[in-house]
Design a protein around this motif. Structure first.
Motif, PDB file in Angstrom:
ATOM      1  N   VAL A  76     -14.749   7.929  15.251  1.00 55.73           N
ATOM      2  CA  VAL A  76     -14.634   9.390  15.333  1.00 55.73           C
ATOM      3  C   VAL A  76     -16.000  10.066  15.353  1.00 55.73           C
ATOM      4  O   VAL A  76     -16.080  11.297  15.335  1.00 55.73           O
ATOM      5  N   GLY A  77     -17.072   9.295  15.414  1.00 52.11           N
ATOM      6  CA  GLY A  77     -18.410   9.861  15.498  1.00 52.11           C
ATOM      7  C   GLY A  77     -19.408   8.759  15.779  1.00 52.11           C
ATOM      8  O   GLY A  77     -19.300   7.673  15.220  1.00 52.11           O
ATOM      9  N   TYR A  94     -10.810   8.594  26.858  1.00 55.56           N
ATOM     10  CA  TYR A  94     -11.608   7.396  26.630  1.00 55.56           C
ATOM     11  C   TYR A  94     -11.658   7.035  25.146  1.00 55.56           C
ATOM     12  O   TYR A  94     -11.398   7.878  24.277  1.00 55.56           O
ATOM     13  N   ARG A  95     -12.055   5.782  24.881  1.00 61.78           N
ATOM     14  CA  ARG A  95     -12.318   5.338  23.509  1.00 61.78           C
ATOM     15  C   ARG A  95     -13.810   5.448  23.224  1.00 61.78           C
ATOM     16  O   ARG A  95     -14.646   5.379  24.124  1.00 61.78           O
ATOM     17  N   HIS A 128      -8.889  21.120  17.176  1.00 61.42           N
ATOM     18  CA  HIS A 128      -7.580  20.777  17.737  1.00 61.42           C
ATOM     19  C   HIS A 128      -7.330  19.271  17.730  1.00 61.42           C
ATOM     20  O   HIS A 128      -6.173  18.832  17.777  1.00 61.42           O
ATOM     21  N   LEU A 129      -8.399  18.482  17.649  1.00 60.27           N
ATOM     22  CA  LEU A 129      -8.229  17.029  17.645  1.00 60.27           C
ATOM     23  C   LEU A 129      -7.688  16.513  16.311  1.00 60.27           C
ATOM     24  O   LEU A 129      -7.353  15.333  16.202  1.00 60.27           O
ATOM     25  N   MET A 130      -7.604  17.370  15.307  1.00 56.72           N
ATOM     26  CA  MET A 130      -7.038  16.964  14.019  1.00 56.72           C
ATOM     27  C   MET A 130      -5.525  17.167  13.976  1.00 56.72           C
ATOM     28  O   MET A 130      -4.897  16.980  12.934  1.00 56.72           O
ATOM     29  N   ALA A 165      -2.959   8.677  15.829  1.00 60.39           N
ATOM     30  CA  ALA A 165      -3.819   7.949  14.910  1.00 60.39           C
ATOM     31  C   ALA A 165      -5.254   8.468  14.918  1.00 60.39           C
ATOM     32  O   ALA A 165      -5.940   8.445  13.893  1.00 60.39           O
ATOM     33  N   PHE A 166      -5.705   8.952  16.073  1.00 56.70           N
ATOM     34  CA  PHE A 166      -7.071   9.480  16.133  1.00 56.70           C
ATOM     35  C   PHE A 166      -7.213  10.684  15.210  1.00 56.70           C
ATOM     36  O   PHE A 166      -8.231  10.829  14.515  1.00 56.70           O
TER      37      PHE A 166
END
Length: 401
Positions: A203-204, A240-241, A281-283, A290-291
């Protein structure tokens, strides 16, 4: 009163235990039986043709080590004809520009900004000059062994990977420095990222050494935000990952003085919180599954735990002063006060002298907590730090190999 005291005491503890212990344990369970998550782990053959890359380094007043940095870059194992080295001088006022220009015949390019704008603004200015398919972002103070660059770039053979982060290794002179505890924390963080890679995506990325596909690089990113943290979030937005690459080692010299580390952590977390809110918004677990869970667990809850820390002192004080209080809360309150005293002592310790372990560990914890509280204050009050003052680190050489 006792219910309030225990709530104040246990809530921050529960958040920290979840973020630092339970979350990695859940990752380890989820990762059982899974492949390492990156193609480099299978040691594939070298590609017929390596992708073109741009090595991008923002610099401000780095005359004391920019020559050594460039020499180290030129020693990296990567085809010279497939590599662009671009140094962005953020209006340096020392000999940085002059030294970089001296390497022009060896393929090093200089882009000078006319006025200081900060690291992210300098990276924005470089966007129009990037020629590589892959952009490798590096700090001027770090060193990587010769093989690490290919290890980092190799994973992009997987078309699902958008960002690759190096593995930080904290190094320094333990006989002199006062910041040895940082090494243990960095090792822990790299372990968590390795688990996240196996589960799906980090995540970073590491701001010291990470790579990203050129088409994912924003040309005009807000100057007060953190590009390295945002890179993994941008990769997710585009399907993407983002992965951590164990073999892409990056040697990061520790700052010698704890008070210097306090300023660095405060600045980093302030920018990190602003970036998290920007990409909030990604939370949303309904949209990002899962991300979202990993982003909340790894980033938000760690930082929230620091925000709640003052409640621990309130809870201990309430328990210690309650009628008929036992010796336990008084003893714990005393230990908390002692930890703060030791932390203050470590902050004032001379940079040229080694800090004893009995002082170094509580100092690291106390000063990290203080840095986090300062960061929260700045984030909640809208204070922004676009113009960055690079952390001045000792010059190190990467071990051979």
């Amino acid at each position: 009163m006792s219910v309030l005291a225990w709530f104040c005491l246990l809530l921050p503890v529960a958040v920290f235990v979840y973020a630092y212990v339970v979350y990695p344990a859940l990752l380890a369970l989820a990762a059982r039986g899974r492949a390492p998550g990156v193609p480099e782990a299978a040691a594939p053959a070298a590609p017929a043709e390596w992708p073109t890359i741009t090595i991008l380094i923002p610099a401000y007043n780095e005359e004391h080590q920019i020559a050594e940095t460039l020499e180290a870059l030129l020693r990296l194992d990567y085809p010279a004809e497939r590599r662009q080295i671009l140094i962005v001088s953020d209006a340096s006022t020392d000999r940085t520009d002059e030294i970089v220009r001296g390497y022009a015949a060896r393929g090093v390019e200089l882009l000078r900004r006319p006025e200081r704008g900060g690291k992210t603004v300098a990276e924005n200015a470089a966007a129009a000059h990037l020629r590589g398919e892959i952009v490798v972002n590096m700090d001027a103070t770090i060193r990587v062994p010769p093989h690490a660059l290919k290890a980092l770039v190799r994973v992009f053979a997987d078309p699902a990977i958008g960002v690759a982060s190096g593995r930080d290794v904290s190094v320094g002179d333990e006989a002199r420095e006062g910041n040895q505890a940082e090494s243990g924390y960095v090792g822990y963080e790299m372990w968590v990222r390795a688990l996240e890679t196996r589960v799906g995506s980090i995540v970073g990325a590491s701001g010291c050494f990470y790579a990203i596909r050129r088409h994912l690089v924003p040309d005009d990113f807000p100057g007060e935000l953190s590009r390295d943290f945002a890179s993994a979030l941008i990769a997710r937005e585009h399907g993407y990952r983002a992965v951590s690459v164990d073999r892409a080692v990056c040697y990061v010299p520790r700052t010698r003085a704890l008070r210097t580390e306090l300023r660095r952590k405060s600045r980093t977390m302030t920018r990190g919180l602003a970036t998290l809110f920007y990409k909030g918004h990604l939370m949303n677990p309904l949209a990002h599954g899962a991300f979202a869970w990993m982003l909340v667990s790894h980033k938000l809850l760690r930082w929230v735990g620091f925000l709640l820390l003052p409640l621990v002192v309130v809870g201990l004080a309430l328990l210690a002063t309650a009628p008929g209080a036992s010796l336990l809360p008084r003893g714990l309150l005393g230990l908390a006060v002692l930890g703060c005293v030791l932390g203050a002592l470590g902050a004032r310790w001379p940079a040229e002298r080694k800090v004893p372990a009995v002082v170094a560990v509580p100092s690291f914890v106390v000063l990290s907590s203080l840095a986090a509280l300062v960061a929260w204050w700045r984030a909640l009050t809208g204070t922004r730090e676009a113009v960055w003052e690079p952390t001045r680190r000792p010059v190190v050489r990467a071990p051979a190999g």
